[in-house]
Design a protein around this motif. Sequence first.
Motif, mmCIF file in Angstrom:
data_model
loop_
_atom_site.group_PDB
_atom_site.id
_atom_site.type_symbol
_atom_site.label_atom_id
_atom_site.label_comp_id
_atom_site.label_asym_id
_atom_site.label_seq_id
_atom_site.Cartn_x
_atom_site.Cartn_y
_atom_site.Cartn_z
ATOM 1 N N ILE A 31 0.840 -1.200 0.000
ATOM 2 C CA ILE A 31 0.000 0.000 0.000
ATOM 3 C C ILE A 31 0.873 1.247 0.000
ATOM 4 C CG2 ILE A 31 -1.633 1.339 1.392
ATOM 5 C CD1 ILE A 31 -2.839 -1.406 2.257
ATOM 6 N N LEU A 32 1.924 1.266 0.814
ATOM 7 C CA LEU A 32 2.838 2.420 0.844
ATOM 8 C C LEU A 32 3.495 2.649 -0.514
ATOM 9 C CD1 LEU A 32 4.606 2.043 4.294
ATOM 10 C CD2 LEU A 32 3.402 4.068 3.476
ATOM 11 N N LEU A 75 -8.225 6.737 -0.199
ATOM 12 C CA LEU A 75 -7.639 5.491 0.298
ATOM 13 C C LEU A 75 -8.131 4.298 -0.518
ATOM 14 C CD1 LEU A 75 -7.668 5.945 4.182
ATOM 15 C CD2 LEU A 75 -5.691 5.871 2.676
ATOM 16 N N ASP A 76 -9.371 4.346 -0.979
ATOM 17 C CA ASP A 76 -9.883 3.260 -1.811
ATOM 18 C C ASP A 76 -9.151 3.184 -3.145
ATOM 19 O OD1 ASP A 76 -11.680 2.233 0.001
ATOM 20 O OD2 ASP A 76 -13.363 3.433 -0.729
ATOM 21 N N ALA A 93 -6.788 -0.471 3.030
ATOM 22 C CA ALA A 93 -5.857 0.650 3.210
ATOM 23 C C ALA A 93 -6.233 1.465 4.440
ATOM 24 C CB ALA A 93 -5.845 1.529 1.960
ATOM 25 N N SER A 94 -7.532 1.604 4.696
ATOM 26 C CA SER A 94 -7.953 2.381 5.863
ATOM 27 C C SER A 94 -7.753 1.615 7.175
ATOM 28 C CB SER A 94 -9.404 2.827 5.725
ATOM 29 O OG SER A 94 -10.254 1.710 5.642
ATOM 30 N N MET A 95 -7.490 0.317 7.092
ATOM 31 C CA MET A 95 -7.146 -0.438 8.304
ATOM 32 C C MET A 95 -5.737 -0.074 8.774
ATOM 33 S SD MET A 95 -8.685 -4.191 7.298
ATOM 34 C CE MET A 95 -7.499 -5.006 8.328
ATOM 35 N N GLU A 119 -4.143 11.835 4.168
ATOM 36 C CA GLU A 119 -3.161 12.808 4.613
ATOM 37 C C GLU A 119 -2.044 12.125 5.405
ATOM 38 O OE1 GLU A 119 -6.495 13.212 5.024
ATOM 39 O OE2 GLU A 119 -6.902 14.915 3.730
ATOM 40 N N GLU A 120 -2.444 11.215 6.293
ATOM 41 C CA GLU A 120 -1.457 10.475 7.080
ATOM 42 C C GLU A 120 -0.535 9.685 6.152
ATOM 43 O OE1 GLU A 120 -1.195 6.953 10.451
ATOM 44 O OE2 GLU A 120 -3.116 7.349 9.475
ATOM 45 N N LEU A 121 -1.114 9.007 5.187
ATOM 46 C CA LEU A 121 -0.338 8.207 4.241
ATOM 47 C C LEU A 121 0.586 9.090 3.405
ATOM 48 C CD1 LEU A 121 0.226 5.454 3.056
ATOM 49 C CD2 LEU A 121 -1.838 5.669 1.694
#
Length: 141
Positions: free
Chosen positions: A45-46, A63-64, A77-79, A85-87
């Motif tokens: 994901i990163l 995120l989706d 991804a939201s898990m 923004e955090e990502l």
Amino acid sequence: MVGVGWCRRGQRRMAPAQGLLMGRLINRDRLVRAKQQRAIRKQRILEEAGSVFMRMAYSEVTLDTIGQHADVDRGVASMFFRTKEELFLIIFKDVLSEWYDSLEHEIGGGSGELSPGSLASLVARSRAERPALTRFLCELP
């Protein structure tokens, strides 16, 4: 119920036989594999988020969307990350840290002090070599 007692907080303790049964039900190898799979998914994901932020405008990314590109189920991804923004900031921090390390290496590797013009050239050249840094600087929320 022989061997069953109460904990201080009112939680029930398991009888010795029940503890043995639970130990057999928990597959340690399976738990280790599950942790490894979660770490792999998070890393994927990163990595995909970095390429998605490079290709798409920040406002269009969700995120989706990142999860789809990382080939994970919707909501995975939201898990791992609460918000885009955090990502984004995690990825930006890594890119910025790599750039700083590179600058320190080049400045420390030279002999003597750099003139302001040499430092400006070094910063400009190193930024030109890192399109992700330039893109992320432009996309900061």
